[in-house]
Design an enzyme around this catalytic site. Structure first.
Site, short mmCIF file in Angstrom:
data_model
loop_
_atom_site.label_atom_id
_atom_site.label_comp_id
_atom_site.label_asym_id
_atom_site.label_seq_id
_atom_site.Cartn_x
_atom_site.Cartn_y
_atom_site.Cartn_z
N GLY A 18 0.80 -1.46 -0.02
CA GLY A 18 0.01 -0.08 0.13
C GLY A 18 0.81 1.15 -0.04
O GLY A 18 0.41 2.29 -0.52
N ASN A 19 2.04 1.25 0.59
CA ASN A 19 3.15 2.29 0.43
C ASN A 19 3.73 2.69 -0.89
O ASN A 19 4.43 3.53 -0.80
CB ASN A 19 4.05 2.08 1.34
CG ASN A 19 4.86 0.75 1.27
OD1 ASN A 19 4.78 0.14 0.29
ND2 ASN A 19 5.61 0.25 2.41
N LYS A 135 -3.11 -6.73 12.18
CA LYS A 135 -2.64 -5.97 10.65
C LYS A 135 -2.72 -4.51 10.71
O LYS A 135 -3.87 -4.00 11.06
CB LYS A 135 -3.58 -6.55 9.81
CG LYS A 135 -3.26 -5.95 8.43
CD LYS A 135 -2.86 -6.76 7.37
CE LYS A 135 -2.19 -5.72 6.05
NZ LYS A 135 -0.77 -5.23 6.23
N LYS A 214 -1.56 -8.77 2.25
CA LYS A 214 -1.15 -9.24 0.59
C LYS A 214 0.02 -9.80 0.22
O LYS A 214 -0.12 -10.66 -0.81
CB LYS A 214 -1.24 -7.89 -0.25
CG LYS A 214 -0.04 -6.91 0.00
CD LYS A 214 0.68 -7.06 -1.06
CE LYS A 214 2.29 -6.17 -0.79
NZ LYS A 214 2.83 -5.96 0.24
N LYS A 276 6.57 -10.67 4.75
CA LYS A 276 7.07 -10.81 3.31
C LYS A 276 8.04 -11.98 3.06
O LYS A 276 8.19 -12.75 2.24
CB LYS A 276 7.89 -9.18 3.07
CG LYS A 276 6.95 -8.13 2.80
CD LYS A 276 7.82 -6.97 2.73
CE LYS A 276 6.92 -5.50 2.70
NZ LYS A 276 5.72 -5.74 3.14
N1 LIG Z 1 -3.59 -5.75 2.75
C1 LIG Z 1 -2.08 -5.60 3.10
O1 LIG Z 1 -1.35 -6.32 3.42
O2 LIG Z 1 -1.80 -4.17 2.47
P1 LIG Z 1 -0.36 -3.51 3.02
O3 LIG Z 1 0.56 -4.20 2.26
O4 LIG Z 1 -0.80 -2.01 2.44
O5 LIG Z 1 -0.19 -3.55 4.16
#
Ligand SMILES: NC(=O)OP(=O)(O)O
Length: 314
Positions: A18-19, A135, A214, A276
């Site tokens: 999202g960044n 989260k 994600k 990750k």
């Molecule tokens: N849904 C999710 O993992 O978003 P980010 O990667 O922005 O945290």
């Protein structure tokens, strides 16, 4: 003599945080988000000449902002988190598609089909993660501000952020459609925000109030579609030991065994580098060929093996 069909291009899955749209220190205006997206999209446009491309993306900042907008208005009914995740798939999918289209045209590619797919991801209704929000979403708060908020927060490397529940992805509902679309030549944007979380209810699905990570959803997709390269694009050079400390050290290659040991030693923060690393390990552990974590502005070099952290079996 029968003509040989051409060898299909390898499949590259790029997972954008999202960044990629809202950077540290930014409030996230639409101008900022479109401007930030130009960096990964210019690189993905170049790579599309040699790879079939899948793009997944996060939504942490955006879905948290939508929650705040909901809560600041009593005139209309509030929407559940699953609907807000679906909204972010639409808004970010639109921004990615239009920015990528522009980047493709800039290099003379005018006929590349693109599609953003509303995607569901199945989770387990008995996942223990439903018991404890973990989260981080939305903006960063100071410690004083966070202490007065009516919802749980967590300290991250950037400051305090709201947390919501985040069950593990089990399977991507549209995996077959995604495979067919890339085989037909589409660049596919999917599993946005980790996917709309659903649980099976007989032959159908019910949405649940959560945000899936994600990176973990992308690993699940990479495995189920059978991609050749799984690249997680983020805001640092790769995986570091002692991150943020004077003795910080980036790893260019890490084996599954080493990565597991570094996790136990506490080198990776939850909700940031940890998922990750787990996602890359999951993909390589399931027989995947290449998993790389690299900087958002160095995607092409990472695909070429010149930067980032590469995960290897042993
Ligand atoms: N849904 C999710 O993992 O978003 P980010 O990667 O922005 O945290």
């Amino acid at each position: 003599m029968r003509e040989r069909s051409p060898t299909p291009k390898p499949v590259l899955l790029v997972a954008l945080g999202g960044n990629a749209l809202i950077r540290k220190g930014q409030v996230g205006t639409i101008e900022e988000q479109f401007a930030n997206l130009k960096i990964p999209m210019a690189q993905i446009a170049r790579l599309s000449k040699d790879y079939r491309i899948i793009i997944t993306h996060g939504n942490g900042p955006q879905v948290g902002n939508l929650l705040l907008q909901q809560e600041s208005c009593d005139a209309v009914p509030r929407l559940p988190l699953e609907i807000l995740v679906a909204q972010t798939q639409g808004q970010i999918g639109y921004m990615i598609e239009s920015t990528l289209d522009e980047a493709l045209m800039a290099i003379g590619v005018n006929n590349q089909p693109l599609v953003s797919l509303i995607s569901y991801v199945v989770v387990d209704k008995n996942d223990m993660a439903f018991l404890a929000p973990s989260k981080p979403v939305g903006p960063v708060f100071s410690q004083e501000k966070a202490a007065g908020l009516p919802y749980p927060t967590v300290k991250t490397s950037k400051g305090y952020r709201r947390v919501v529940v985040s069950p593990k992805p089990v399977t991507i509902v549209e995996k077959r459609e995604i495979k067919r679309l890339i085989d037909a030549g589409f660049i596919v944007v999917c599993c946005g925000g980790g996917g709309i979380p659903v649980v099976r209810a007989g032959r159908t699905f019910d949405g649940v109030d959560a945000v899936i990570d994600k990176d973990l959803a992308s690993a699940c997709l990479a495995e189920e579609v059978g991609v050749d390269i799984f690249l997680i694009a983020t805001d640092v050079d790769g995986v570091a030991l002692n991150f943020g400390q004077p003795d910080q050290r980036y790893l260019s290659v890490v084996s599954l065994e080493e990565a597991a040991r570094h996790i136990v030693e506490g080198h990776f923060s939850a909700g940031a580098m940890l998922p990750k690393v787990e996602a890359a390990m999951q993909f390589i552990g399931s027989g995947g060929k290449r998993a790389v974590i690299a900087r958002l502005d160095r995607i092409v070099e990472a695909v070429d093996g010149k930067t980032g952290t590469e995960f290897v079996e042993e």
